[in-house]
Enzyme design. Structure first.
Site, PDB file in Angstrom:
ATOM      1  CG  ASP A 182      -2.287   0.660   0.902  1.00  0.00           C
ATOM      2  OD1 ASP A 182      -2.276   1.841   0.539  1.00  0.00           O
ATOM      3  OD2 ASP A 182      -3.338  -0.012   1.015  1.00  0.00           O
ATOM      4  CG  HIS A 243      -4.668   2.158  -1.867  1.00  0.00           C
ATOM      5  ND1 HIS A 243      -4.742   2.754  -0.629  1.00  0.00           N
ATOM      6  CD2 HIS A 243      -5.935   2.146  -2.347  1.00  0.00           C
ATOM      7  CE1 HIS A 243      -6.005   3.086  -0.378  1.00  0.00           C
ATOM      8  NE2 HIS A 243      -6.742   2.733  -1.408  1.00  0.00           N
ATOM      9  CD  GLU A 300     -10.340   3.561  -0.291  1.00  0.00           C
ATOM     10  OE1 GLU A 300     -11.149   3.782   0.605  1.00  0.00           O
ATOM     11  OE2 GLU A 300      -9.122   3.346  -0.078  1.00  0.00           O
ATOM     12  CD1 TRP A 368     -20.520  -4.751  -1.157  1.00  0.00           C
ATOM     13  CD2 TRP A 368     -21.214  -5.858   0.653  1.00  0.00           C
ATOM     14  NE1 TRP A 368     -21.458  -3.977  -0.523  1.00  0.00           N
ATOM     15  CE2 TRP A 368     -21.900  -4.630   0.584  1.00  0.00           C
ATOM     16  CE3 TRP A 368     -21.497  -6.725   1.723  1.00  0.00           C
ATOM     17  CZ2 TRP A 368     -22.849  -4.245   1.537  1.00  0.00           C
ATOM     18  CZ3 TRP A 368     -22.434  -6.345   2.668  1.00  0.00           C
ATOM     19  CH2 TRP A 368     -23.108  -5.119   2.574  1.00  0.00           C
ATOM     20  CE1 TYR A 396     -13.350  -3.757   5.489  1.00  0.00           C
ATOM     21  CE2 TYR A 396     -12.668  -1.475   5.644  1.00  0.00           C
ATOM     22  CZ  TYR A 396     -12.893  -2.603   4.886  1.00  0.00           C
ATOM     23  OH  TYR A 396     -12.660  -2.583   3.527  1.00  0.00           O
ATOM     24  CG  PHE A 397     -11.906  -7.226  13.447  1.00  0.00           C
ATOM     25  CD1 PHE A 397     -13.278  -7.122  13.285  1.00  0.00           C
ATOM     26  CD2 PHE A 397     -11.379  -8.491  13.751  1.00  0.00           C
ATOM     27  CE1 PHE A 397     -14.114  -8.237  13.408  1.00  0.00           C
ATOM     28  CE2 PHE A 397     -12.199  -9.615  13.889  1.00  0.00           C
ATOM     29  CZ  PHE A 397     -13.568  -9.484  13.702  1.00  0.00           C
ATOM     30  CD1 TRP A 449      -9.403  -2.043   6.759  1.00  0.00           C
ATOM     31  CD2 TRP A 449      -7.648  -2.050   5.392  1.00  0.00           C
ATOM     32  NE1 TRP A 449      -9.816  -2.565   5.562  1.00  0.00           N
ATOM     33  CE2 TRP A 449      -8.755  -2.571   4.698  1.00  0.00           C
ATOM     34  CE3 TRP A 449      -6.420  -1.959   4.732  1.00  0.00           C
ATOM     35  CZ2 TRP A 449      -8.678  -3.012   3.377  1.00  0.00           C
ATOM     36  CZ3 TRP A 449      -6.339  -2.386   3.409  1.00  0.00           C
ATOM     37  CH2 TRP A 449      -7.460  -2.907   2.742  1.00  0.00           C
ATOM     38  CD  GLU A 451      -5.545   2.835   7.336  1.00  0.00           C
ATOM     39  OE1 GLU A 451      -5.888   1.790   7.951  1.00  0.00           O
ATOM     40  OE2 GLU A 451      -5.875   3.071   6.155  1.00  0.00           O
TER      41      GLU A 451
HETATM   42  C1  ACM Z   1     -10.777  -0.662   1.483  1.00  0.00           C
HETATM   43  O1  ACM Z   1     -11.098  -0.603   2.671  1.00  0.00           O
HETATM   44  N1  ACM Z   1     -10.241   0.388   0.883  1.00  0.00           N
HETATM   45  C2  ACM Z   1     -10.961  -1.882   0.707  1.00  0.00           C
END
Ligand code: ACM
Length: 528
Positions: A182, A243, A300, A368, A396-397, A449, A451
């Protein structure tokens, strides 16, 4: 070693009568029987022959539970029996009688899952404790039971990944989607393009100058093998055409530019050499990952492709192929990469944006993720794509799991991802009424993710206990799935977490389970 001694001491201190109903994920068919089985000091394992090659591997993977192989011809406390009638590869039967546990399966996967159920029970009962006699016949609701880990934003490392794979296996999760590239860091060695890691591996989301961190190809192979021994398939993701900043800063000749906020965010779809570069990368990737799938992101792109409007190569591409706008350029790129992947005899996985690119149905799987766009899921299914469900809410954890938590993401509406909603997935409230009772739905996956995650401790805090809810949502039929019942079984699973030295959020006692700080100072509200 220390963990093992601790576990042993713990088990000796708290003998207990445990029931096979305590397994997570909850078995799909369960019958209580008369009697109990005592757990011996030394748990041994044997087989009737067909599965004999599996025993050394099983003993190795069950290292934290200290089981021992029996000599050939001797009967163990756990006996593995091959049964060809159980043709679903992940199916098993577990019989607990007053003197032995037998596990029947037609395949190694099912046999392994029977063993994971048995190990949970043995651990719960403890040495000197006992297990109620029972019969279980079990197979999963979904074939794809996944977890994604982003190691670009913050690199986590081999030790933590192995621990995660151990916990996934114990709870019968079987797909590890590894987001290895990324903008903030390229984390996989590609021998043909060494700058990807020596330059692209530098930095992370917190510190853009942090020394380069990445997995060598030998380390990747080690993880893939470790996962394989636990019946987990590893799917690599090489994100494109957006990304991509870590790659384009290493090899600027392939950059398609970016935006003020996201410089050099894209690859350049107007140059033939970009496709050669990316195909060469994927060729090396395929030699490392035996999986049938390669994930190419596709998400994105509009975040940072404004310079496509002015780059001469891209303007020329648009003229030559009569592409009307940047979305058509993006779709051209995705189709061309999809062709390359087909030539590598692999299947493409992409985020749900790829549905609009009309990639070949037979060679594309859609993830999805945009929960606020159920029409994208509906469109994917209507077009005939196989799909994996991983909507931000609730899967999304990196979204917080409790209203009091300060570090992590929330949706603009204030929505987040408590354990209850992970458990209830894929209930209709999360799919906005889109019918998902079709074989095109391969399964479900949680995505982590990073971040807002920068240390192993914080990573664990965000994963556990939601991983257990995910495993039951993916394995157990709606018919027998009940949150209150799961909740009562979580006592035992949290004891396993403790014995394994795992940091977790005790969702039933939030006041005594302090949040592990994230790298940013407050909860981020996110809208696309
Ligand atoms: C994503 O969360 N950009 C797949």
């Amino acid at each position: 070693m220390q963990t093992r001694i601790f576990l042993l001491l713990f088990l000796m201190c708290f003998p207990y009568l445990c029931s096979a109903q305590e397994i997570i994920p909850f078995p799909n068919h369960y019958e209580q029987k008369e009697g109990t089985l005592n757990v011996p000091k030394v748990v041994t394992i044997s087989t009737n022959g067909e599965f004999s090659s599996l025993i050394p591997e099983f003993v190795k993977t069950a290292k934290r539970f200290s089981i021992q192989a029996k000599e050939k011809g001797e009967n163990g406390f756990i006996q593995l029996i091959w049964n060809a009638a159980l043709y679903n590869p992940e199916e098993y039967r577990l019989n607990i009688s007053s003197n032995v546990i037998t596990i029947e399966a037609g395949c190694a996967n099912g046999c392994f899952y029977g063993l994971q159920s048995a190990l949970q029970l043995i651990s719960n009962a403890g040495v000197g404790g006992s297990i109620s006699c029972a019969f279980i016949q079990d197979k999963p609701r979904y074939g794809w039971r996944g977890l994604m880990l982003d190691e670009s934003r913050h690199f986590i490392g081999m030790k933590e990944v192995k621990s995660l794979l151990d916990m996934m296996a114990l709870q019968k999760l079987n797909r590890f989607h590894w987001h290895l590239t990324d903008s903030q860091g390229w984390r996989i060695e590609i021998k043909q393009y060494p700058l990807l890691t020596t330059i692209g591996g530098i930095g992370n989301l917190t510190d853009p100058n942090a020394p380069a961190k990445y997995y060598t190809q030998a380390e990747i192979a080690e993880i893939v093998e470790y996962a394989k021994q636990r019946f987990i398939e590893v799917i690599p993701e090489i994100d494109m055409p957006g990304h991509a900043t870590s790659a384009t800063k290493s090899y600027p000749e392939f950059s398609g530019g970016g935006s003020e906020r996201l410089p050099d965010f894209t690859f350049n779809p107007g140059k033939d050499v970009t496709y050669t570069f990316l195909t060469n990368i994927l060729k090396e990737v395929t030699t490392l990952f035996p999986s049938q799938y390669i994930h190419i992101g596709g998400d994105e792109v509009h975040f940072g492709n404004q310079q496509w409007n002015i780059l001469p190569d891209i303007q020329q591409l648009m003229k030559t192929h009569e592409l009307k706008n940047l979305v058509e350029v993006e779709h051209y790129f995705l189709n061309r990469m999809s062709d390359s992947i087909k030539n590598l005899n692999k299947t493409v996985i992409g985020w749900d944006e790829v549905v609009n690119a009309d990639l070949p149905i037979s060679n594309t799987i859609v993830m999805w993720w945009r929960h606020e766009k159920p029409n994208q899921l509906e469109k994917a299914i209507n077009k005939g794509y196989q799909v994996i469900l991983c909507p931000r809410i609730p899967l999304y954890f990196d979204f917080i799991q409790h209203a009091s938590h300060k570090y992590g993401r929330k949706w603009s509406s204030g929505a987040y991802a408590p354990i209850e909603s992970v458990y209830e997935f894929p209930g209709t409230e999360f799919t906005s009424g889109v019918s998902i009772s079709t074989p095109l739905v391969m399964g479900i996956q949680a995505d982590l993710w990073t971040e807002v995650i920068h240390t192993p401790e914080r990573l664990q805090f965000m994963i556990y206990p939601r991983l257990s809810a995910l495993s039951e949502a993916a394995w157990t039929d709606d018919r027998v799935k009940k949150f209150e019942n799961f909740n009562s079984r979580m006592d035992r699973m949290m004891t396993i977490y403790k014995n394994f030295g795992i940091t977790f959020f005790d969702y039933r006692n939030p006041d005594s389970s302090p949040e592990i700080d994230g790298p940013s100072k407050k909860t981020q509200k996110t809208v696309e």
